[in-house]
Design an enzyme around this catalytic site. Structure first.
Site, PDB file in Angstrom:
ATOM      1  N   HIS A 202       1.303   3.869   1.931  1.00  9.94           N
ATOM      2  CA  HIS A 202       1.788   4.588   3.108  1.00  9.94           C
ATOM      3  C   HIS A 202       3.310   4.712   3.092  1.00  9.94           C
ATOM      4  O   HIS A 202       4.031   3.799   2.674  1.00  9.94           O
ATOM      5  CB  HIS A 202       1.322   3.902   4.396  1.00  9.94           C
ATOM      6  CG  HIS A 202      -0.127   4.147   4.700  1.00  9.94           C
ATOM      7  ND1 HIS A 202      -0.843   3.408   5.620  1.00  9.94           N
ATOM      8  CD2 HIS A 202      -1.006   5.055   4.202  1.00  9.94           C
ATOM      9  CE1 HIS A 202      -2.097   3.851   5.680  1.00  9.94           C
ATOM     10  NE2 HIS A 202      -2.209   4.851   4.816  1.00  9.94           N
TER      11      HIS A 202
ATOM     12  N   HIS B 218       4.334  -5.092  10.224  1.00 10.95           N
ATOM     13  CA  HIS B 218       4.836  -4.454  11.448  1.00 10.95           C
ATOM     14  C   HIS B 218       5.079  -5.482  12.537  1.00 10.95           C
ATOM     15  O   HIS B 218       4.410  -6.517  12.593  1.00 10.95           O
ATOM     16  CB  HIS B 218       3.832  -3.424  11.979  1.00 10.95           C
ATOM     17  CG  HIS B 218       3.706  -2.203  11.138  1.00 10.95           C
ATOM     18  ND1 HIS B 218       4.496  -1.083  11.305  1.00 10.95           N
ATOM     19  CD2 HIS B 218       2.876  -1.918  10.102  1.00 10.95           C
ATOM     20  CE1 HIS B 218       4.149  -0.157  10.422  1.00 10.95           C
ATOM     21  NE2 HIS B 218       3.172  -0.656   9.664  1.00 10.95           N
TER      22      HIS B 218
ATOM     23  N   ASP C 289      -0.446  -4.362   6.001  1.00  9.76           N
ATOM     24  CA  ASP C 289      -1.146  -3.893   7.194  1.00  9.76           C
ATOM     25  C   ASP C 289      -2.598  -4.363   7.229  1.00  9.76           C
ATOM     26  O   ASP C 289      -3.468  -3.705   7.803  1.00  9.76           O
ATOM     27  CB  ASP C 289      -1.087  -2.360   7.275  1.00  9.76           C
ATOM     28  CG  ASP C 289       0.284  -1.858   7.693  1.00  9.76           C
ATOM     29  OD1 ASP C 289       1.200  -2.685   7.849  1.00  9.76           O
ATOM     30  OD2 ASP C 289       0.447  -0.633   7.833  1.00  9.76           O
TER      31      ASP C 289
ATOM     32  N   ASP D 258       5.702   4.469   5.179  1.00 10.81           N
ATOM     33  CA  ASP D 258       6.589   3.497   5.810  1.00 10.81           C
ATOM     34  C   ASP D 258       6.626   2.157   5.065  1.00 10.81           C
ATOM     35  O   ASP D 258       7.350   1.251   5.469  1.00 10.81           O
ATOM     36  CB  ASP D 258       6.201   3.272   7.283  1.00 10.81           C
ATOM     37  CG  ASP D 258       4.754   2.844   7.461  1.00 10.81           C
ATOM     38  OD1 ASP D 258       3.905   3.226   6.635  1.00 10.81           O
ATOM     39  OD2 ASP D 258       4.460   2.135   8.442  1.00 10.81           O
ATOM     40  N   HIS D 259       5.907   2.054   3.963  1.00 10.00           N
ATOM     41  CA  HIS D 259       5.942   0.850   3.132  1.00 10.00           C
ATOM     42  C   HIS D 259       6.451   1.135   1.719  1.00 10.00           C
ATOM     43  O   HIS D 259       6.999   0.242   1.074  1.00 10.00           O
ATOM     44  CB  HIS D 259       4.552   0.214   3.057  1.00 10.00           C
ATOM     45  CG  HIS D 259       4.063  -0.295   4.366  1.00 10.00           C
ATOM     46  ND1 HIS D 259       4.124  -1.614   4.735  1.00 10.00           N
ATOM     47  CD2 HIS D 259       3.526   0.366   5.424  1.00 10.00           C
ATOM     48  CE1 HIS D 259       3.638  -1.755   5.961  1.00 10.00           C
ATOM     49  NE2 HIS D 259       3.257  -0.567   6.392  1.00 10.00           N
TER      50      HIS D 259
ATOM     51  N   HIS E 229      -7.621  -1.000   5.159  1.00 10.19           N
ATOM     52  CA  HIS E 229      -6.580  -0.165   5.758  1.00 10.19           C
ATOM     53  C   HIS E 229      -6.287   1.010   4.827  1.00 10.19           C
ATOM     54  O   HIS E 229      -6.216   2.153   5.252  1.00 10.19           O
ATOM     55  CB  HIS E 229      -5.324  -0.996   6.010  1.00 10.19           C
ATOM     56  CG  HIS E 229      -4.219  -0.241   6.660  1.00 10.19           C
ATOM     57  ND1 HIS E 229      -4.266   0.167   7.978  1.00 10.19           N
ATOM     58  CD2 HIS E 229      -3.028   0.189   6.178  1.00 10.19           C
ATOM     59  CE1 HIS E 229      -3.151   0.817   8.272  1.00 10.19           C
ATOM     60  NE2 HIS E 229      -2.387   0.842   7.192  1.00 10.19           N
TER      61      HIS E 229
ATOM     62  N   HIS F  93       0.843  -1.204   0.000  1.00  8.58           N
ATOM     63  CA  HIS F  93       0.000   0.000   0.000  1.00  8.58           C
ATOM     64  C   HIS F  93       0.871   1.244   0.000  1.00  8.58           C
ATOM     65  O   HIS F  93       2.093   1.166   0.164  1.00  8.58           O
ATOM     66  CB  HIS F  93      -0.996  -0.011   1.159  1.00  8.58           C
ATOM     67  CG  HIS F  93      -0.402  -0.035   2.530  1.00  8.58           C
ATOM     68  ND1 HIS F  93       0.337  -1.095   3.017  1.00  8.58           N
ATOM     69  CD2 HIS F  93      -0.457   0.875   3.547  1.00  8.58           C
ATOM     70  CE1 HIS F  93       0.702  -0.846   4.263  1.00  8.58           C
ATOM     71  NE2 HIS F  93       0.250   0.340   4.611  1.00  8.58           N
TER      72      HIS F  93
END
Length: 282
Positions: A56, A173, A134, A58-59, A110, A54
């Site tokens: 975001h 995570h 996530d 942090d990915h 998400h 996805h």
């Protein structure tokens, strides 16, 4: 198929999946490019593609730099917001990288464009692998940022939950201890939760990852996969599975770690006034 688990940022995981015959490799959620390329060099493999679950930060934050450093790199994902995207994948689309097969599993909630990746090799004795981003965590599930409880219920029961039970779960995570503390609140008598939590705490103390789990294990202790269980329904006060899931997510969003209780001897010392001389000093 060899999976390298790489801890990055505060609690993220990125993965390097290596096709051992050709020494080609595919990365999943390549958030820290320099770290990834160090491992690529150390393993003596060629990075062919990046699969992004996805958009975001942090990915997906490493995609642009990787595309610059690795000309011809293919970047796969289901959301136009993913940086450096070269191949937009469709639900249930299948990709191949040497002997590795990848099925793209669309799991919106998400984020509206979240995609999980299910990987296997034909004829291999090894269990298949799910890179769940996530959507599904060890002992938990992702927040419903851009979707609904109905979507997450479909994701967990019909899409991911229908995969082979031996499937290894590699999530986005490291939040296992916190997830299982919540699971224990939901089901205080669940022995599988107690056992997994004790194991996860030890892994945490030793600074070791808790991934992968398996789908079979998740059905034993993950409350978000146990919405038809009587104890989980009792905790939420709901019986309809989607409503149970919705209530669980609300409770988890508000879940706080219990405050650390002061050491009993320290409390006695306060009671007896032994700390008073130190507290009175300016």
């Amino acid at each position: 198929m060899k999976v390298k688990v790489v801890s990055v940022l505060e609690d993220n995981y990125m993965y390097l999946v290596i096709e051992e015959r050709t020494r080609d490799a595919v990365a999943v959620d390549a958030a820290v490019p320099k770290r990834l390329l160090e491992i690529v060099r150390r393993e003596d493999v060629v990075l062919r593609a990046v699969l992004t679950t996805h958009h975001h930060w942090d990915h997906a934050r490493g995609n642009e730099e990787l595309a610059r450093l690795c000309p011809g790199l293919r970047v796969y994902g289901a959301d136009e917001r993913i940086g450096a995207l070269t191949h937009k994948v469709a639900p249930n689309e299948e990709l191949t990288f040497g002997a590795i097969h990848v099925r793209c599993l669309f799991t919106p909630c998400h984020t509206s464009g979240h995609m999980c990746y299910f990987m296997w090799e034909d004829g291999s004795p090894d269990a298949p692998a799910l890179f769940s981003g996530d959507t599904l965590f060890v002992g938990g599930c992702g927040k419903f940022f851009e979707g609904t409880a109905e979507q997450m219920y479909t994701n967990l029961t019909q899409v991911l939950g229908a995969l082979p039970k031996e499937t290894k779960v590699f999530c986005g995570h490291e939040c296992t201890v916190r997830n299982l503390k919540f699971a224990l609140k939901v089901e205080p008598e669940n022995e599988a939760v107690k056992k997994k939590l004790a194991w996860a705490k030890q892994r945490d103390d030793d600074d070791l990852p808790t991934v992968p789990s398996t789908l079979q294990e998740e059905f034993l202790y993950n409350p978000f996969l146990r919405v038809t269980e009587e104890a989980v329904q009792k905790f939420t006060g709901k019986t309809e599975p989607v409503e149970v899931l919705r209530a669980l997510r609300t409770e988890k969003d508000n879940f706080k770690k219990p405050k650390e209780r002061p050491h009993p001897q320290a409390m006695l010392a306060f009671d007896w006034g032994l700390f008073s001389p130190f507290l009175e000093k300016k």
